[in-house]
Design a protein around this motif. Structure first.
Motif, PDB file in Angstrom:
ATOM      1  N   PHE A 218       0.820  -1.215   0.000  1.00  0.00           N
ATOM      2  CA  PHE A 218       0.000   0.000   0.000  1.00  0.00           C
ATOM      3  C   PHE A 218       0.857   1.269   0.000  1.00  0.00           C
ATOM      4  N   GLN A 219       2.162   1.121   0.230  1.00  0.00           N
ATOM      5  CA  GLN A 219       3.064   2.284   0.208  1.00  0.00           C
ATOM      6  C   GLN A 219       3.578   2.572  -1.207  1.00  0.00           C
ATOM      7  N   ASP A 220       3.273   1.704  -2.166  1.00  0.00           N
ATOM      8  CA  ASP A 220       3.817   1.871  -3.513  1.00  0.00           C
ATOM      9  C   ASP A 220       3.228   3.100  -4.201  1.00  0.00           C
ATOM     10  N   ARG A 226      -1.445  -0.725  -5.796  1.00  0.00           N
ATOM     11  CA  ARG A 226      -2.132  -0.680  -4.496  1.00  0.00           C
ATOM     12  C   ARG A 226      -3.514  -1.326  -4.596  1.00  0.00           C
ATOM     13  N   HIS A 227      -4.194  -1.097  -5.723  1.00  0.00           N
ATOM     14  CA  HIS A 227      -5.535  -1.680  -5.866  1.00  0.00           C
ATOM     15  C   HIS A 227      -5.438  -3.201  -5.957  1.00  0.00           C
ATOM     16  N   ALA A 248      -6.642   2.090   4.117  1.00  0.00           N
ATOM     17  CA  ALA A 248      -6.761   2.450   2.687  1.00  0.00           C
ATOM     18  C   ALA A 248      -8.135   3.038   2.385  1.00  0.00           C
ATOM     19  N   GLU A 254      -6.668   8.826  -1.096  1.00  0.00           N
ATOM     20  CA  GLU A 254      -6.286   7.642  -1.851  1.00  0.00           C
ATOM     21  C   GLU A 254      -7.126   7.564  -3.131  1.00  0.00           C
ATOM     22  N   VAL A 258      -8.511   2.243  -5.492  1.00  0.00           N
ATOM     23  CA  VAL A 258      -7.917   1.517  -4.367  1.00  0.00           C
ATOM     24  C   VAL A 258      -8.923   1.429  -3.225  1.00  0.00           C
TER      25      VAL A 258
END
Length: 322
Positions: A218-220, A226-227, A248, A254, A258
């Motif tokens: 999720f940090q990408d 992330r999705h 998230a 966000e 995602v």
């Protein structure tokens, strides 16, 4: 019998008067029929799914594209090519159409995917998906694939990338590949799906470490990446993913693709304490795709608590083709 069922499901799927959660159940029933029925019924089910692309709901249309890719049927190719090629269509739907073409594995679609991968001004999510879909089709049709020893997955889905070949790779090794931005997305996805497989069953020794490794995804920088992490968590339904999914969904900055995937993943964990309350907080979210996902997720949560065997509109649809 099958044709009458498909006609009824098509009507439910395509009616804007039908509640969204019911339309999703109709879609999953049609996907089952498209995958398991004989020729004419399978084609009718694929056509019924494709008919839903007339809807204004991006959430529903992206799910239609995903389901078409999972059918493995050639009849799904043209509607998917049409969605990818429609520049007026929501990027979330176009990305899912590209991914679905990758899942179908036909080399005939490489030229179209390369066109949109390389198109100037293309949405990043579409470019990245086309890149992965191209790599997947090339892998599918390669001699090298035959040499790979893949672990038998607990999941029946056709994934955007196969897991890494079975080897001595540890969770830590896979996490390094997952988070290495210098690696091609296809390879990072292979690490992602290998970690998913190491997280199942939920009580195996590698499950929690694999879930925590995936959560770092999720940090990408890539919203697509992330999705996909959220999607994998939806497949796993592991309680250890709840904090990351909640974070998230709760992050209003966000990307909506995602957040919506996080909401649906939480729906599959609806029988865990506090999850429904989290979802209900977002029923009035400013993003339509998030609001709609929460409606579907709460319906899924009801199903999880009910103990029903089949998340589908018509229970007998599962046995129609038998």
């Amino acid at each position: 019998m099958a044709d009458a069922t498909i006609k009824s499901l098509r009507e439910s799927l395509c009616s804007e008067e039908t509640p969204l959660a019911v339309r999703f159940r109709a879609l999953f029933s049609l996907k089952h029929l498209a995958t398991t029925s004989q020729d004419s019924s399978a084609i009718a089910a694929v056509e019924a799914i494709a008919a839903g692309f007339a809807s204004p709901s991006a959430l529903l249309k992206h799910e239609l594209a995903y389901c078409l890719g999972q059918t493995g049927k050639d009849a799904a190719i043209k509607p998917l090519r049409d969605v990818l090629s429609d520049l007026q269509e929501d990027p979330m739907c176009r990305h899912e159409a590209a991914e679905a073409l990758g899942a179908l594995g036909k080399a005939d679609n490489l030229d179209l995917l390369k066109h949109f991968r390389d198109r100037e001004g293309e949405e990043v999510v579409v470019t990245e998906t086309c890149e992965i879909a191209i790599d997947r089709i090339e892998w599918e049709n390669s001699k090298e694939r035959l040499q790979e020893k893949l672990r038998q997955s607990d999941f029946a889905s056709i994934d955007p990338a196969p897991p890494m070949p079975e080897s001595e790779k540890t969770v830590d090794d896979l996490e390094k590949t997952l988070m290495d931005a210098k690696q091609p997305l296809f390879m990072r996805y292979r690490a992602m799906f290998a970690l998913r497989d190491l997280a199942s069953p939920p009580d195996c020794p590698t499950a929690v470490p694999a879930v925590l490794a995936l959560a770092k995804g999720f940090q990408d920088e890539s919203a697509l990446f992330r999705h996909e992490i959220a999607f994998v968590f939806g497949q796993l339904s592991h309680p250890a993913s709840i904090p990351a999914l909640t974070a998230a969904l709760s992050d209003v900055n966000e990307a909506s693709m995602v957040r919506h995937e996080a909401a649906e993943a939480l729906g599959g964990l609806g029988d865990e304490e506090g999850v429904e309350d989290v979802l209900k907080r977002f029923l009035q979210d400013k993003e339509k795709v998030v609001r709609e996902s929460v409606i579907v997720a709460l319906d899924m949560a009801e199903y999880e608590k009910s103990g029903d065997a089949e998340y589908a509109l018509i229970p007998e649809a599962a046995s129609v083709s038998a």
